[in-house]
Design a protein around this motif. Sequence first.
Motif, short mmCIF file in Angstrom:
data_model
loop_
_atom_site.label_atom_id
_atom_site.label_comp_id
_atom_site.label_asym_id
_atom_site.label_seq_id
_atom_site.Cartn_x
_atom_site.Cartn_y
_atom_site.Cartn_z
N ASP A 69 1.10 -1.00 -0.09
CA ASP A 69 -0.36 0.84 0.27
C ASP A 69 0.75 1.07 0.12
O ASP A 69 0.37 2.31 -0.57
CB ASP A 69 -0.86 -0.40 1.28
CG ASP A 69 -1.82 -1.16 0.99
OD1 ASP A 69 -2.14 -1.28 0.37
OD2 ASP A 69 -2.25 -1.34 2.19
N TRP B 112 2.60 1.28 -3.33
CA TRP B 112 1.31 2.62 -4.51
C TRP B 112 1.07 3.96 -3.95
O TRP B 112 1.05 4.54 -4.86
CB TRP B 112 0.04 1.39 -4.43
CG TRP B 112 -0.16 0.46 -5.13
CD1 TRP B 112 0.28 -0.90 -5.54
CD2 TRP B 112 -0.48 0.75 -6.52
NE1 TRP B 112 0.08 -1.73 -6.17
CE2 TRP B 112 -0.02 -0.35 -7.02
CE3 TRP B 112 -0.24 1.69 -7.25
CZ2 TRP B 112 -0.53 -1.43 -8.89
CZ3 TRP B 112 -0.58 1.63 -9.11
CH2 TRP B 112 -0.29 0.43 -9.55
N GLU C 118 -4.93 2.76 -12.91
CA GLU C 118 -4.43 1.88 -11.63
C GLU C 118 -5.17 2.33 -10.69
O GLU C 118 -5.11 1.44 -9.96
CB GLU C 118 -3.47 0.81 -12.17
CG GLU C 118 -4.03 -0.13 -10.88
CD GLU C 118 -3.28 -1.10 -11.66
OE1 GLU C 118 -2.28 -2.38 -11.37
OE2 GLU C 118 -2.03 -1.16 -12.87
N ALA C 119 -3.72 3.28 -9.82
CA ALA C 119 -4.44 3.68 -8.88
C ALA C 119 -5.41 4.54 -7.94
O ALA C 119 -5.97 4.03 -6.95
CB ALA C 119 -2.88 4.45 -8.52
N HIS D 295 -7.68 1.54 -6.50
CA HIS D 295 -6.71 0.92 -4.68
C HIS D 295 -7.47 1.03 -3.24
O HIS D 295 -8.25 2.10 -3.70
CB HIS D 295 -4.46 1.30 -4.42
CG HIS D 295 -4.71 1.11 -4.22
ND1 HIS D 295 -4.51 1.26 -3.03
CD2 HIS D 295 -3.52 0.48 -4.25
CE1 HIS D 295 -3.64 0.60 -2.32
NE2 HIS D 295 -3.03 -0.21 -2.92
N ALA E 120 -2.93 5.62 -2.05
CA ALA E 120 -2.51 5.66 -3.55
C ALA E 120 -3.62 6.42 -3.83
O ALA E 120 -4.01 7.05 -4.87
CB ALA E 120 -2.88 4.48 -3.74
N ARG E 121 -5.24 5.99 -3.69
CA ARG E 121 -5.87 6.38 -4.60
C ARG E 121 -6.42 8.08 -3.78
O ARG E 121 -7.10 9.00 -5.29
CB ARG E 121 -7.60 6.27 -3.72
CG ARG E 121 -8.93 6.44 -4.75
CD ARG E 121 -9.83 4.97 -4.71
NE ARG E 121 -10.69 5.08 -3.60
CZ ARG E 121 -10.15 4.75 -2.36
NH1 ARG E 121 -9.49 4.00 -1.86
NH2 ARG E 121 -11.51 5.51 -1.65
#
Length: 257
Positions: free
Chosen positions: A6, A9, A41-42, A45, A68-69
Amino acid sequence: HQHTRDLAWGYLADACESVAKNDEFNCELAEAGFIKSTLLEATKHPDPHPAENYQSFDEHPSWGSPAARIDAAEGIMHLAGEPSCLDKELIEAIERLSNDPVPPVRFQIASRVVALYRTAPELMWRLLEHFSREENSRGVLQFLVAQSLNQLAGHHANHVAELVRVIFDRVREGAGADEVRKHCAGILAGLYVWQDQPLCRETVEMIASDPTSYNTEAHQIVFNLRSWLNLGPVDPPNAVQDEVRHKSFDLLHHILS
């Protein structure tokens, strides 16, 4: 270990966001494919988790990092302003993130939605309508008004006035509500004084006529008036600035009376 993954990312999304916001970045560069695909992609997450406590966010909008998001949402909005980057996949990600269960993620979209002004104006206005009418987080709304709507107010007075009044009418109490209403009052006063926008005139006169009930808003209007009371030269006269200055004095007199 999941926690280590995590973190990785989060740092990767943060790095890609930093690249994406560079003024020289576009999706025709050789490295752009990696940056864009990683950010997309993130956005899916699981970190940050919806179950985390964001009770203080409405009063003081802030969040932990890396996440990440959140960083991906910010990076996606940098890409959204670049015509070579905007496509169906990016638009779908923006729309999904605008409904994310975590307020700091929605914050990234709401506070930067003007990035779509030239690349996807219909999407921009649709998101502004969505946030203005449905967003419940006062922390998100503070920056929707102070940044996004404020940037558009001068050139889109009628539409912005309508959205600001919607927010003003439905956000009345709770943590962060005063800040939201102060930002709304600032835009309403500005559009009244500078453009005599009808809905803003009506709302500002309502506040000025009852400063006891609208204490927070009246204070904000008086604060904003300070810079307009001495606007422009008197000699030679400037018709636009003279009008703004006279309206400012009249409005201040109304509130004091």
